[in-house]
Design a protein around this motif. Structure first.
Motif, short mmCIF file in Angstrom:
data_model
loop_
_atom_site.label_atom_id
_atom_site.label_comp_id
_atom_site.label_asym_id
_atom_site.label_seq_id
_atom_site.Cartn_x
_atom_site.Cartn_y
_atom_site.Cartn_z
N ASN A 161 5.89 19.84 -0.95
CA ASN A 161 5.21 21.12 -0.42
C ASN A 161 5.02 21.00 1.12
O ASN A 161 5.43 21.80 1.92
CB ASN A 161 3.71 20.99 -1.11
CG ASN A 161 3.66 21.36 -2.16
OD1 ASN A 161 4.17 22.45 -2.48
ND2 ASN A 161 2.73 20.82 -3.11
N SER A 164 8.71 21.39 2.48
CA SER A 164 8.87 22.88 2.63
C SER A 164 8.61 23.64 3.89
O SER A 164 9.27 24.12 4.64
CB SER A 164 8.46 23.37 1.28
OG SER A 164 9.18 22.89 0.24
N ARG A 165 7.17 23.45 4.27
CA ARG A 165 6.68 24.00 5.50
C ARG A 165 7.33 23.54 6.72
O ARG A 165 7.45 24.14 7.56
CB ARG A 165 5.13 23.52 5.59
CG ARG A 165 4.24 24.49 4.35
CD ARG A 165 4.45 25.85 4.45
NE ARG A 165 4.01 26.16 5.80
CZ ARG A 165 2.77 26.79 6.21
NH1 ARG A 165 1.75 26.25 5.49
NH2 ARG A 165 2.49 26.95 7.32
N VAL A 172 5.50 28.86 0.68
CA VAL A 172 5.34 27.80 -0.16
C VAL A 172 4.29 27.85 -1.47
O VAL A 172 3.21 27.91 -0.95
CB VAL A 172 5.35 26.58 0.44
CG1 VAL A 172 5.27 25.31 -0.42
CG2 VAL A 172 6.17 26.32 1.54
N VAL A 195 0.19 24.40 1.60
CA VAL A 195 1.04 25.63 1.29
C VAL A 195 0.15 26.99 1.46
O VAL A 195 -0.87 26.95 1.78
CB VAL A 195 0.92 25.26 -0.43
CG1 VAL A 195 1.53 23.98 -0.85
CG2 VAL A 195 -0.48 25.56 -1.04
#
Length: 337
Positions: A161, A164-165, A172, A195
């Motif tokens: 998570n 991804s950011r 996300v 997220v």
């Protein structure tokens, strides 16, 4: 042969009660290996499967549990030139880290930054390398894309998570089973990258939530550890040209009554992946790339390690119970004492 202390499994396999602290032969590093005196090691789901006798090991791999560690270099193989005795390191092993000593390829360790504790360093290798492999190497995640990560409060989930950011994903989404976990993921403490959306998969249809969050498009990259129970909704959650990386089958591995035409219409790419079974060359290249692209952000605080609980290795049964109960948010670590 010299002996060492290690966590062993009575009768070779069995329930948590079969774990005990005993003695085993101390490994001897081969020409291109280093011997590590272990300070701390991380717990992983694979450890449970191996303890239960459900994780087949390739020939030559240590039967002792454990695949990640932090510690000191204690001995060098004859061809090792890039390390010296007493170097502080952390890294990945094919097995054997629930022990005082583990022998690993010289390419599979990284210098432990002084900003990271032994516990923090031991929490990095398996989680962050798995997340990096899935999102970047296989999933080819790009800035502006949308992501769904299942089991979001697990060690790998928390890492995936954040990563991804960090890469620049637009949306996300993550799933978890309790409000406590969802709140943690939406409001990451200590400045972690939260997220954008969190879904209780037990109470909500995550595929519908994905559609809402992405205006009907779906996600470009999906990371799944669950398998069977999530399969149909996973396919529904993916955008055209979406990529799903399957890292586990916690709910089961068999899927029935599935319309394969959906794979064609959406041009989906679905890839299963493991890390432990990869070649040493593959793992070494992955570790080197991770060291250059992600580790600096873990050192300077742009990315965070989250430790659920630290146990002395004498309490290894209790640590395994905590992991099996799925209570952890982040990583469970054991210290060699």
């Amino acid at each position: 042969m010299a002996q060492m202390r290690a966590i062993l499994v009575k009768n070779g396999a069995g329930p948590i009660e079969n774990l005990f602290l005993g003695e085993a032969p101390r490994p001897k590093p081969s020409a291109k290996e280093v011997l590590i005196k272990v300070k701390a090691f991380g717990l992983n789901r694979a450890d449970i499967l191996q303890r239960e006798g459900r994780y087949p090991l390739p020939p030559g791999v240590s039967q002792i549990l454990g695949i990640e560690f932090s510690g000191h270099v204690a001995e060098l193989g004859s061809d090792v030139t890039q390390w010296k005795v007493n170097d502080e390191v952390f890294g990945l092993a094919s097995g054997g880290t629930y022990a005082e000593f583990v022998s690993v390829p010289q390419s599979h360790i990284m210098p432990k930054p002084p900003q990271l504790s032994w516990v923090q360093a031991a929490a990095i290798p398996e989680n962050w390398l798995t997340a990096f492999q899935a999102l970047v190497v296989i999933g080819n995640l790009k800035a502006g894309e949308d992501v769904l990560v299942h089991t979001g409060a697990s060690g790998v989930g928390v890492s995936a998570n954040q990563l991804s950011r960090f890469i620049g994903a637009k949306t996300v989404l993550t799933t978890a089973s309790t409000q406590e976990k969802l709140d943690f993921l939406l409001n990451m403490p200590k400045g972690g990258l939260s997220v954008t959306h969190a879904v209780n998969y037990k109470m909500q249809d995550f595929a519908e939530e994905v559609k809402k969050a992405t205006n009907g498009k779906g996600v470009d990259v999906l990371i799944d550890f669950v398998g069977q129970s999530h399969w149909t909704k996973n396919i529904a959650s993916l955008a055209v040209d979406g990529r799903m990386i399957l890292l586990g089958c916690l709910s089961g591995a068999e899927v029935s009554n599935f319309n394969l035409a959906l794979l064609l219409y959406k041009r989906l790419r679905i890839e299963g992946s493991t890390l432990r079974a990869r070649s040493l060359e593959y793992q070494a290249n992955l570790i080197n790339r991770f060291k250059n692209e992600v580790l600096p952000a873990l050192v300077d605080g742009r990315l965070k390690t989250y430790i659920h609980k630290v146990y002395p290795w004498t309490a290894i049964q209790e640590a395994h119970r905590e992991m099996e109960a799925d209570r952890n948010i982040g990583k469970i670590i054991a210290e060699v004492v």
